[in-house]
Design an enzyme around this catalytic site. Structure first.
Site, mmCIF file in Angstrom:
data_model
loop_
_atom_site.group_PDB
_atom_site.id
_atom_site.type_symbol
_atom_site.label_atom_id
_atom_site.label_comp_id
_atom_site.label_asym_id
_atom_site.label_seq_id
_atom_site.Cartn_x
_atom_site.Cartn_y
_atom_site.Cartn_z
ATOM 1 N N GLU A 192 68.427 53.747 28.651
ATOM 2 C CA GLU A 192 68.449 52.388 29.190
ATOM 3 C C GLU A 192 67.024 51.836 29.103
ATOM 4 O O GLU A 192 66.050 52.567 29.311
ATOM 5 C CB GLU A 192 68.926 52.391 30.645
ATOM 6 C CG GLU A 192 70.331 52.941 30.834
ATOM 7 C CD GLU A 192 71.400 52.058 30.211
ATOM 8 O OE1 GLU A 192 71.211 50.828 30.168
ATOM 9 O OE2 GLU A 192 72.419 52.607 29.743
ATOM 10 N N LEU A 194 57.175 67.864 38.810
ATOM 11 C CA LEU A 194 57.259 66.857 37.755
ATOM 12 C C LEU A 194 56.606 67.357 36.468
ATOM 13 O O LEU A 194 55.489 67.893 36.489
ATOM 14 C CB LEU A 194 56.560 65.578 38.214
ATOM 15 C CG LEU A 194 56.388 64.470 37.163
ATOM 16 C CD1 LEU A 194 57.722 63.816 36.846
ATOM 17 C CD2 LEU A 194 55.378 63.437 37.641
ATOM 18 N N HIS A 236 41.710 49.589 29.789
ATOM 19 C CA HIS A 236 42.176 50.973 29.714
ATOM 20 C C HIS A 236 41.803 51.739 30.988
ATOM 21 O O HIS A 236 42.588 52.555 31.469
ATOM 22 C CB HIS A 236 41.582 51.656 28.482
ATOM 23 C CG HIS A 236 42.021 51.042 27.185
ATOM 24 N ND1 HIS A 236 43.352 50.835 26.888
ATOM 25 C CD2 HIS A 236 41.311 50.580 26.128
ATOM 26 C CE1 HIS A 236 43.444 50.277 25.684
ATOM 27 N NE2 HIS A 236 42.223 50.111 25.209
ATOM 28 N N ASN A 250 46.977 46.744 28.343
ATOM 29 C CA ASN A 250 45.628 46.960 28.868
ATOM 30 C C ASN A 250 44.607 45.996 28.265
ATOM 31 O O ASN A 250 43.785 45.409 28.973
ATOM 32 C CB ASN A 250 45.172 48.397 28.595
ATOM 33 C CG ASN A 250 45.980 49.426 29.348
ATOM 34 O OD1 ASN A 250 46.651 49.112 30.329
ATOM 35 N ND2 ASN A 250 45.935 50.664 28.893
ATOM 36 N N GLY A 251 44.652 45.863 26.939
ATOM 37 C CA GLY A 251 43.683 45.007 26.263
ATOM 38 C C GLY A 251 43.814 43.551 26.646
ATOM 39 O O GLY A 251 42.821 42.863 26.922
ATOM 40 N N ARG A 252 45.057 43.061 26.691
ATOM 41 C CA ARG A 252 45.276 41.659 27.057
ATOM 42 C C ARG A 252 44.896 41.400 28.509
ATOM 43 O O ARG A 252 44.373 40.337 28.851
ATOM 44 C CB ARG A 252 46.742 41.293 26.799
ATOM 45 C CG ARG A 252 47.050 40.981 25.340
ATOM 46 C CD ARG A 252 48.531 40.936 25.067
ATOM 47 N NE ARG A 252 49.106 42.279 25.037
ATOM 48 C CZ ARG A 252 50.401 42.517 25.043
ATOM 49 N NH1 ARG A 252 51.259 41.512 25.137
ATOM 50 N NH2 ARG A 252 50.850 43.745 24.985
ATOM 51 N N THR A 278 50.155 57.227 16.628
ATOM 52 C CA THR A 278 49.542 57.489 15.327
ATOM 53 C C THR A 278 49.004 56.193 14.727
ATOM 54 O O THR A 278 48.076 56.220 13.909
ATOM 55 C CB THR A 278 50.576 58.113 14.363
ATOM 56 O OG1 THR A 278 51.775 57.320 14.371
ATOM 57 C CG2 THR A 278 50.923 59.528 14.785
ATOM 58 N N GLU A 279 49.563 55.057 15.144
ATOM 59 C CA GLU A 279 49.095 53.766 14.642
ATOM 60 C C GLU A 279 47.835 53.280 15.356
ATOM 61 O O GLU A 279 47.131 52.400 14.844
ATOM 62 C CB GLU A 279 50.196 52.707 14.786
ATOM 63 C CG GLU A 279 51.403 52.902 13.868
ATOM 64 C CD GLU A 279 52.335 54.006 14.328
ATOM 65 O OE1 GLU A 279 53.030 54.594 13.480
ATOM 66 O OE2 GLU A 279 52.360 54.292 15.545
ATOM 67 N N ARG A 333 42.818 50.804 15.385
ATOM 68 C CA ARG A 333 42.012 49.966 16.273
ATOM 69 C C ARG A 333 40.523 50.175 15.977
ATOM 70 O O ARG A 333 40.144 51.151 15.339
ATOM 71 C CB ARG A 333 42.325 50.306 17.730
ATOM 72 C CG ARG A 333 43.744 49.956 18.128
ATOM 73 C CD ARG A 333 43.992 50.171 19.602
ATOM 74 N NE ARG A 333 45.336 49.777 19.995
ATOM 75 C CZ ARG A 333 45.764 49.738 21.243
ATOM 76 N NH1 ARG A 333 44.961 50.081 22.239
ATOM 77 N NH2 ARG A 333 47.011 49.363 21.517
ATOM 78 N N ASP A 351 51.589 49.505 28.087
ATOM 79 C CA ASP A 351 51.128 48.435 27.206
ATOM 80 C C ASP A 351 50.511 47.292 28.002
ATOM 81 O O ASP A 351 50.921 47.021 29.133
ATOM 82 C CB ASP A 351 52.320 47.925 26.379
ATOM 83 C CG ASP A 351 51.891 47.066 25.208
ATOM 84 O OD1 ASP A 351 50.732 47.173 24.783
ATOM 85 O OD2 ASP A 351 52.725 46.290 24.720
#
Length: 250
Positions: free
Chosen positions: A211, A135, A41, A26-28, A70-71, A75, A24
């Protein structure tokens, strides 16, 4: 902590098996620099490269990334298109390196709702790395935690209707097998950069005993040092899972 010696602060016996990250900010990050959001991004992809390799080097078993919810379709169309193009180009560009590092790609979410070009690239990446044993890079695309739970409910109902299960057969284990994350351990540690303090519909079922670690650092500025700090903090916590046991991981 200096960059060269941060690993010495880790306890290799208390490493999280599964780390999940809500990427979270990236845009700001871009807006504060007077740049278009897509520049944030792109910078986020560079941060991601470092974290993937760091997790691989630290022998983390699973790294789950909240890449597109999905939200996020709400944008602006231009931003969504740019994100999809960036996803395709990044997979094409990085797949060789990921494969060389024995990283296995897995994508969860409603893949059929993604643009065809994205679906094709995702299938190619999963097929290319399916036999890798390092991984597991678990990418959440067109993903929503509530929709995943509804999907699991429907799958259970189908099995009951088809007489493959009875009502008494249904328990947490059966339900978990119907989730997109079937076969993966629940996340031990969920990290969210950018200063926001919420899950945003990410791994709702799986995060029951996770956690959490939050930081005001925007994702494009998130480095290995921050990852190590999160793991160190995780290792200091007493994970009891509802009991009175002591010791991390008990």
């Amino acid at each position: 902590m200096k960059r060269g010696d941060i690993n010495q602060y880790l306890d290799i016996h208390k490493m999280p098996s599964h780390i999940a990250i809500i990427m979270d900010g990236n845009g700001r990050w871009a807006q504060e620099r007077g740049l278009p959001r897509v520049s944030g991004h792109k910078a986020g992809v560079n941060a991601l490269k470092e974290i993937i390799i760091a997790c691989s080097d630290l022998n983390i078993k699973v790294l789950s990334l909240y890449a597109f919810s999905t939200e996020n379709w709400k944008r602006p169309k231009e931003e969504v298109n740019a994100l999809m193009n960036l996803l395709v180009s990044s997979l094409k560009k990085e797949i060789d390196k990921l494969n060389e590092n024995n990283i296995k790609i897995r994508v969860i979410g409603e893949k059929e709702g993604l643009p065809e070009k994205v679906q094709k690239e995702v299938i190619k990446a999963e097929e290319r790395t399916k036999n890798n044993t390092g991984l597991i890079l678990n990418i959440a695309l067109n993903y929503g935690g509530r929709k995943e739970i509804i999907h699991s409910v429907k799958e259970v109902c189908k099995k009951v209707i088809n007489n493959e299960l009875t009502l008494d057969d249904i328990d947490e284990n059966i339900f978990s097998q119907m989730l997109y994350t079937n076969g993966l351990p629940d996340p031990d540690l969920i990290i969210r950069p950018s200063g926001e303090l919420r899950l945003s519909n990410f791994l709702l079922w799986q995060s029951a005993y996770s956690e959490f670690w939050f930081t005001p650092v925007y994702w494009p500025d998130f480095k290995k040092e921050h990852l190590i700090q999160a793991i160190i903090d995780y290792q200091k916590r007493n994970r009891r899972f509802g009991s009175i046991q002591t010791g991390v991981g008990e």
